[in-house]
Write a protein that holds these residues in place. Structure first.
Motif, PDB file in Angstrom:
ATOM      1  N   ARG A  76       0.820  -1.214   0.000  1.00  0.00           N
ATOM      2  CA  ARG A  76       0.000   0.000   0.000  1.00  0.00           C
ATOM      3  C   ARG A  76       0.850   1.257   0.000  1.00  0.00           C
ATOM      4  O   ARG A  76       0.364   2.342  -0.353  1.00  0.00           O
ATOM      5  N   GLN A  77       2.108   1.117   0.397  1.00  0.00           N
ATOM      6  CA  GLN A  77       3.003   2.280   0.411  1.00  0.00           C
ATOM      7  C   GLN A  77       3.938   2.327  -0.801  1.00  0.00           C
ATOM      8  O   GLN A  77       4.710   3.275  -0.933  1.00  0.00           O
ATOM      9  N   MET A  78       3.857   1.313  -1.647  1.00  0.00           N
ATOM     10  CA  MET A  78       4.693   1.313  -2.845  1.00  0.00           C
ATOM     11  C   MET A  78       4.085   2.218  -3.900  1.00  0.00           C
ATOM     12  O   MET A  78       2.892   2.131  -4.206  1.00  0.00           O
ATOM     13  N   THR A  79       4.885   3.096  -4.454  1.00  0.00           N
ATOM     14  CA  THR A  79       4.462   3.947  -5.553  1.00  0.00           C
ATOM     15  C   THR A  79       5.063   3.417  -6.846  1.00  0.00           C
ATOM     16  O   THR A  79       5.969   2.576  -6.831  1.00  0.00           O
ATOM     17  N   GLU A  80       4.583   3.924  -7.967  1.00  0.00           N
ATOM     18  CA  GLU A  80       5.180   3.510  -9.237  1.00  0.00           C
ATOM     19  C   GLU A  80       6.647   3.926  -9.298  1.00  0.00           C
ATOM     20  O   GLU A  80       7.477   3.196  -9.838  1.00  0.00           O
ATOM     21  N   ALA A  81       6.958   5.080  -8.753  1.00  0.00           N
ATOM     22  CA  ALA A  81       8.350   5.537  -8.749  1.00  0.00           C
ATOM     23  C   ALA A  81       9.222   4.610  -7.910  1.00  0.00           C
ATOM     24  O   ALA A  81      10.356   4.284  -8.288  1.00  0.00           O
ATOM     25  N   ALA A  82       8.701   4.158  -6.780  1.00  0.00           N
ATOM     26  CA  ALA A  82       9.468   3.236  -5.934  1.00  0.00           C
ATOM     27  C   ALA A  82       9.671   1.899  -6.628  1.00  0.00           C
ATOM     28  O   ALA A  82      10.761   1.318  -6.585  1.00  0.00           O
ATOM     29  N   MET A  83       8.630   1.418  -7.296  1.00  0.00           N
ATOM     30  CA  MET A  83       8.757   0.161  -8.034  1.00  0.00           C
ATOM     31  C   MET A  83       9.801   0.288  -9.130  1.00  0.00           C
ATOM     32  O   MET A  83      10.600  -0.621  -9.355  1.00  0.00           O
ATOM     33  N   GLU A  84       9.809   1.416  -9.785  1.00  0.00           N
ATOM     34  CA  GLU A  84      10.796   1.637 -10.847  1.00  0.00           C
ATOM     35  C   GLU A  84      12.208   1.686 -10.269  1.00  0.00           C
ATOM     36  O   GLU A  84      13.151   1.141 -10.866  1.00  0.00           O
ATOM     37  N   SER A  85      12.368   2.301  -9.111  1.00  0.00           N
ATOM     38  CA  SER A  85      13.705   2.392  -8.513  1.00  0.00           C
ATOM     39  C   SER A  85      14.207   1.019  -8.084  1.00  0.00           C
ATOM     40  O   SER A  85      15.413   0.761  -8.110  1.00  0.00           O
ATOM     41  N   TRP A  86      13.290   0.133  -7.693  1.00  0.00           N
ATOM     42  CA  TRP A  86      13.698  -1.217  -7.322  1.00  0.00           C
ATOM     43  C   TRP A  86      13.991  -2.061  -8.557  1.00  0.00           C
ATOM     44  O   TRP A  86      14.977  -2.797  -8.592  1.00  0.00           O
ATOM     45  N   LYS A 106       0.638  -7.072  -5.621  1.00  0.00           N
ATOM     46  CA  LYS A 106      -0.364  -6.593  -4.670  1.00  0.00           C
ATOM     47  C   LYS A 106      -0.613  -5.096  -4.771  1.00  0.00           C
ATOM     48  O   LYS A 106      -1.472  -4.568  -4.066  1.00  0.00           O
ATOM     49  N   THR A 107       0.139  -4.414  -5.610  1.00  0.00           N
ATOM     50  CA  THR A 107      -0.024  -2.966  -5.766  1.00  0.00           C
ATOM     51  C   THR A 107      -1.078  -2.669  -6.834  1.00  0.00           C
ATOM     52  O   THR A 107      -1.339  -3.501  -7.709  1.00  0.00           O
ATOM     53  N   PRO A 108      -1.669  -1.484  -6.812  1.00  0.00           N
ATOM     54  CA  PRO A 108      -2.646  -1.131  -7.846  1.00  0.00           C
ATOM     55  C   PRO A 108      -2.014  -0.832  -9.204  1.00  0.00           C
ATOM     56  O   PRO A 108      -2.726  -0.610 -10.180  1.00  0.00           O
ATOM     57  N   PHE A 109      -0.687  -0.842  -9.256  1.00  0.00           N
ATOM     58  CA  PHE A 109       0.018  -0.513 -10.499  1.00  0.00           C
ATOM     59  C   PHE A 109       0.499  -1.758 -11.248  1.00  0.00           C
ATOM     60  O   PHE A 109       1.183  -1.652 -12.261  1.00  0.00           O
ATOM     61  N   ALA A 110       0.155  -2.932 -10.731  1.00  0.00           N
ATOM     62  CA  ALA A 110       0.758  -4.166 -11.235  1.00  0.00           C
ATOM     63  C   ALA A 110       0.529  -4.366 -12.729  1.00  0.00           C
ATOM     64  O   ALA A 110       1.477  -4.623 -13.486  1.00  0.00           O
ATOM     65  N   HIS A 111      -0.707  -4.264 -13.180  1.00  0.00           N
ATOM     66  CA  HIS A 111      -0.975  -4.521 -14.595  1.00  0.00           C
ATOM     67  C   HIS A 111      -0.317  -3.466 -15.489  1.00  0.00           C
ATOM     68  O   HIS A 111       0.171  -3.792 -16.579  1.00  0.00           O
TER      69      HIS A 111
END
Length: 225
Positions: A76-86, A106-111
């Motif tokens: 719930r605290q992961m943002t698209e920017a955080a996912m990109e940085s990982w 589990k994030t809303p950005f998965a698809h």
């Protein structure tokens, strides 16, 4: 717990034998302690959700610390920017897949990330796109068939990528989509059969491997029942 305490604990749990086993499976062990996932999961349960600690562990760069981070981070605290940085830090298939299975799905950005990453050229970023497709096919029970039908042309477009870590993820995504229900099974089989006509060795391998499972009696019986 503090990051240093966790790193020290991971170091104490590691072994040269486990590192050697990881290397045999194509995992970069340059910053690995040699701690199996079966040991990390109980540790993750002991820690519980701790997003700040997860970020610190990821930033440490240690292999098992990053795997552990994917288990305790809060989606719930992961943002698209955080996912990109990982995702740009991925340097092994197990951290890539672990992040997709444990956290990113589990994030809303998965698809949205599946489409963004599957079109990238970096091997582990590209793998993440298809690993996420495969994981969502298993776990996202609410997604409509149309979502996964839309992934099949992307899979077909990437099937000629000869890089081992990429082609295996493309194949994984195709197989998981094809096991979701009977309609998607038929569509995935048709996609696989179309790849057989390609000159690419990777595409032909994906065809053989995917059809072996998707057309098997075991899968067909399960989908019928």
């Amino acid at each position: 717990m503090q990051e240093k305490d966790i790193i020290d604990r991971l170091r104490s749990l590691g072994s040269a034998e486990a590192r050697a086993g990881m290397a045999r499976y194509g995992i970069d062990t340059g910053r690995a302690f040699g701690v199996p996932v079966s040991t990390l999961r109980p540790l993750a349960r002991e820690i519980g959700r701790d997003h700040d600690l997860a970020q610190d562990l990821w930033a440490s760069g240690f292999h098992e610390a990053r795997l552990l981070a994917t288990m305790i981070a809060d989606p719930r605290q992961m943002t698209e920017a955080a996912m990109e940085s990982w995702v740009v830090d991925f340097d092994s298939w197990d951290v890539c897949d672990g992040a997709c299975i444990n956290l990113f799905r589990k994030t809303p950005f998965a698809h949205a990330r599946t489409q963004a990453w599957s079109g990238r050229d970096e091997p582990f970023v590209k793998r993440a796109g298809f690993a996420l497709m495969a994981t969502l096919a298993v776990h996202d029970k609410r997604a409509e068939d149309a979502v996964f039908l839309g992934y099949l042309p992307i899979i077909a477009g990437a099937a000629a990528d000869e890089r081992n870590f990429v082609k295996k993820a493309v194949n994984w995504a195709l197989r998981q989509i094809g096991k979701r229900n009977r309609a998607l099974n038929a569509a995935a089989i048709a996609c696989a059969e179309g790849l057989a006509e390609r000159e690419s060795k990777a595409a032909r391998w994906i065809t053989r491997d995917a059809l072996r499972e998707l057309a098997s009696e075991k899968v067909q019986t399960r989908l019928t029942n």
